[in-house]
Design an enzyme around this catalytic site. Structure first.
Site, mmCIF file in Angstrom:
data_model
loop_
_atom_site.group_PDB
_atom_site.id
_atom_site.type_symbol
_atom_site.label_atom_id
_atom_site.label_comp_id
_atom_site.label_asym_id
_atom_site.label_seq_id
_atom_site.Cartn_x
_atom_site.Cartn_y
_atom_site.Cartn_z
ATOM 1 N N CYS A 77 22.817 7.479 6.694
ATOM 2 C CA CYS A 77 22.015 7.970 7.818
ATOM 3 C C CYS A 77 22.777 7.841 9.136
ATOM 4 O O CYS A 77 23.276 6.761 9.469
ATOM 5 C CB CYS A 77 20.714 7.186 7.908
ATOM 6 S SG CYS A 77 19.648 7.706 9.275
ATOM 7 N N CYS A 166 15.905 11.719 7.971
ATOM 8 C CA CYS A 166 15.721 10.368 7.433
ATOM 9 C C CYS A 166 15.903 10.440 5.926
ATOM 10 O O CYS A 166 15.011 10.890 5.209
ATOM 11 C CB CYS A 166 14.343 9.811 7.781
ATOM 12 S SG CYS A 166 14.066 8.168 7.057
ATOM 13 N N GLN A 276 1.395 3.060 -3.867
ATOM 14 C CA GLN A 276 2.783 2.613 -3.855
ATOM 15 C C GLN A 276 3.665 3.665 -3.195
ATOM 16 O O GLN A 276 3.477 4.864 -3.387
ATOM 17 C CB GLN A 276 3.271 2.330 -5.272
ATOM 18 C CG GLN A 276 2.537 1.188 -5.957
ATOM 19 C CD GLN A 276 2.796 -0.166 -5.314
ATOM 20 O OE1 GLN A 276 3.715 -0.325 -4.510
ATOM 21 N NE2 GLN A 276 1.982 -1.152 -5.663
ATOM 22 N N ASN A 310 -4.568 1.760 -10.267
ATOM 23 C CA ASN A 310 -3.192 2.077 -10.655
ATOM 24 C C ASN A 310 -2.769 1.378 -11.945
ATOM 25 O O ASN A 310 -2.060 1.958 -12.773
ATOM 26 C CB ASN A 310 -2.244 1.691 -9.513
ATOM 27 C CG ASN A 310 -0.813 2.150 -9.727
ATOM 28 O OD1 ASN A 310 -0.559 3.324 -9.965
ATOM 29 N ND2 ASN A 310 0.131 1.227 -9.642
ATOM 30 N N GLU A 326 -11.732 -5.589 -6.390
ATOM 31 C CA GLU A 326 -11.015 -5.176 -5.184
ATOM 32 C C GLU A 326 -11.846 -5.555 -3.966
ATOM 33 O O GLU A 326 -13.077 -5.507 -4.004
ATOM 34 C CB GLU A 326 -10.777 -3.659 -5.251
ATOM 35 C CG GLU A 326 -10.345 -2.986 -3.978
ATOM 36 C CD GLU A 326 -9.014 -3.506 -3.463
ATOM 37 O OE1 GLU A 326 -8.904 -3.677 -2.232
ATOM 38 O OE2 GLU A 326 -8.097 -3.746 -4.265
ATOM 39 N N ASN A 353 -15.080 -10.679 -2.601
ATOM 40 C CA ASN A 353 -14.158 -11.482 -1.805
ATOM 41 C C ASN A 353 -13.176 -12.155 -2.758
ATOM 42 O O ASN A 353 -13.539 -13.076 -3.487
ATOM 43 C CB ASN A 353 -14.946 -12.515 -1.000
ATOM 44 C CG ASN A 353 -14.034 -13.459 -0.233
ATOM 45 O OD1 ASN A 353 -12.813 -13.256 -0.156
ATOM 46 N ND2 ASN A 353 -14.614 -14.503 0.342
ATOM 47 N N ASP A 374 -2.234 -8.290 -8.435
ATOM 48 C CA ASP A 374 -1.346 -7.476 -7.583
ATOM 49 C C ASP A 374 -1.798 -7.624 -6.129
ATOM 50 O O ASP A 374 -2.356 -6.700 -5.546
ATOM 51 C CB ASP A 374 -1.402 -6.015 -8.040
ATOM 52 C CG ASP A 374 -0.470 -5.119 -7.232
ATOM 53 O OD1 ASP A 374 0.433 -5.648 -6.554
ATOM 54 O OD2 ASP A 374 -0.661 -3.889 -7.268
ATOM 55 N N CYS A 400 4.562 -8.368 -3.739
ATOM 56 C CA CYS A 400 5.324 -7.675 -2.697
ATOM 57 C C CYS A 400 5.890 -8.658 -1.680
ATOM 58 O O CYS A 400 6.395 -8.256 -0.636
ATOM 59 C CB CYS A 400 4.459 -6.621 -2.005
ATOM 60 S SG CYS A 400 2.965 -7.262 -1.238
#
Length: 444
Positions: A77, A166, A276, A310, A326, A353, A374, A400
């Site tokens: 880049c 980009c 994702q 997912n 969730e 929660n 996840d 993550c």
């Protein structure tokens, strides 16, 4: 007595880089103190200038490479030196993977006080044009009478790096950034658009324009023509997240879609939904997670932080039942919608929660043989602290943030009696220091 702030030595300095920090900066040891230098690689001798002096560490700006590393490559880049969109383009792709794997294992040892019995081979994808979600900042500069569109500057987030391309963004956006800038340049209210969110599905790309003031009829017309010419779905966001609506085409439904072809499942999602970033890597990640789960027809599986399903929906094709939980009610609705459209009936979804495992237990009131977790970057601390109330035989943890994974691993292994069977990195974000990882825990 007021502390005297150390003075910056602005003369250029020379140092040898001995290591990399967790965010990919080179580390030099000078007078017993670490100096962090963005863009420097281990083994290199560099010339730098101090930019910050602290009690425990210093920071410097790279001026030149005196002795380059064999791991150094030319960034693809042209905006790389200034742009904050990525940080590792100067490092070979193979070395980026080694760095991330080493970082994960180091954190598991240092904070998790354990090591996996085996290390998974890294999951990788094509390293360019992978990024299907991004937030671009915009600003009209009066002096230049032109619009800047791009990511924030790496060393000064108050400023925007003006970019013409980009190479990590979805290829359509990579090509059309210049046209986006021209669009705003022609608008009557050039200060109106504060940022542009990009969201791409498998077949369509959506743009969410954050408009600070109502658009004029002329500007609405220009945006429609742009969307029609370059084939975008365009959404407007005049207020908070709840204010987002589909502006063009006016008769279009608001969803994009992506497919998991190995499972013949198609997901629909709103451009604002969490999905994702890297579609190719996501397909590989889901497949690996399901392999690690070793699902049987009799298994009842709990999917925590399930999002729009997912993992839940493909797992449901290999077990008796999946319960997805969730925190976001909108995502629970989306998960049910996707289950229905894919004719998957052995799943249920709940909003709860996720910091309160007993709320989850009372809500679903069943036993689970296996759990998939996840979580967001903050990890799953309360879940793992109360994992006894679920007592699964097997846990697959998709992370993550390797720091919170290591913290949660310490609890699972050293307090709850689980064994870390295997772990490894998944390069969801090539050319950045972001580390996505997956780990398998088995009840000891």
């Amino acid at each position: 007595m007021r502390k005297v702030k150390p003075k910056l030595n602005l003369t250029s300095q020379t140092a040898r880089i001995v290591n990399l920090s967790h965010d990919g900066r080179g580390i030099a040891r000078i007078n017993g103190k670490a100096t962090f230098i963005q863009g420097a690689l281990p083994g290199e001798v560099v010339e730098f200038q101090y930019t910050r002096v602290k009690k425990d560490f210093d920071e410097g700006k790279l001026l030149s490479i005196v002795e380059p590393s064999t791991l150094r490559v030319e960034p693809k880049c042209p905006h790389y030196q200034m742009c904050g969109g990525c940080s590792l383009q100067h490092m070979s792709a193979e070395e980026q993977i080694r760095f991330k794997q080493s970082h994960l294992l180091d954190l598991l040892s240092r904070y998790g006080h354990t090591a996996p019995q085996t290390v998974l081979s890294p999951l990788t994808s094509h390293p360019w044009n992978y990024r299907n979600k991004a937030r671009l900042s915009t600003r009209f500069v009066e002096k230049k009478q032109s619009t800047m569109v791009g990511f924030r500057e790496r060393n000064n987030p108050r400023f925007i790096t003006e970019i013409n391309q980009c190479p990590i963004l979805n290829s359509k956006i990579d090509t059309d950034i210049v046209h986006l800038r021209k669009l705003i340049d022609t608008m009557e209210d050039k200060q109106c658009i504060a940022q542009i969110e990009v969201a791409a599905g498998d077949n369509e790309v959506a743009l969410i324009f954050r408009n600070l003031t109502p658009l004029t009829e002329q500007d609405e017309s220009k945006i429609r023509k742009f969307a029609q010419q370059f084939q975008y779905k365009v959404f407007l966001q005049p207020g908070g997240l709840d204010s987002v609506f589909c502006f063009y085409p006016s008769d279009a439904h608001a969803y994009l879609s992506y497919e998991l072809p190995d499972y013949q499942i198609t997901f629909q999602f709103h451009p604002n939904d969490f999905t994702q970033v890297n579609a190719e890597l996501n397909r590989k990640m889901v497949k690996q997670a399901i392999q690690l789960m070793e699902l049987k027809n009799s298994d009842i599986v709990l999917d925590l932080f399930c999002g729009l399903g997912n993992f839940s929906l493909p797992m449901a094709k290999h077990c008796s039942r999946v319960i997805g939980v969730e925190g976001n009610r909108n995502m629970v609705e989306r998960a049910y919608m996707n289950a229905k459209s894919n004719h998957i009936t052995n799943v249920d979804f709940y909003a709860a929660n996720l910091d309160d495992v007993m709320e989850v237990r009372n809500l679903v009131n069943t036993s689970f043989s296996k759990v998939l977790i996840d979580p967001p970057r903050s990890g799953a601390l309360e879940i793992v602290k109360q994992i006894d109330s679920i007592d699964p035989e097997r846990i697959v943890y998709v992370s993550c943030n390797p720091i919170t994974l290591a913290r949660d691993t310490d609890i699972l292994v050293n307090q709850k009696g689980y064994v870390l069977i295997t772990a490894g990195v998944m390069d969801m974000f090539p050319h950045t220091a972001h580390v996505e990882s997956i780990a398998l825990f088995q009840k000891g």
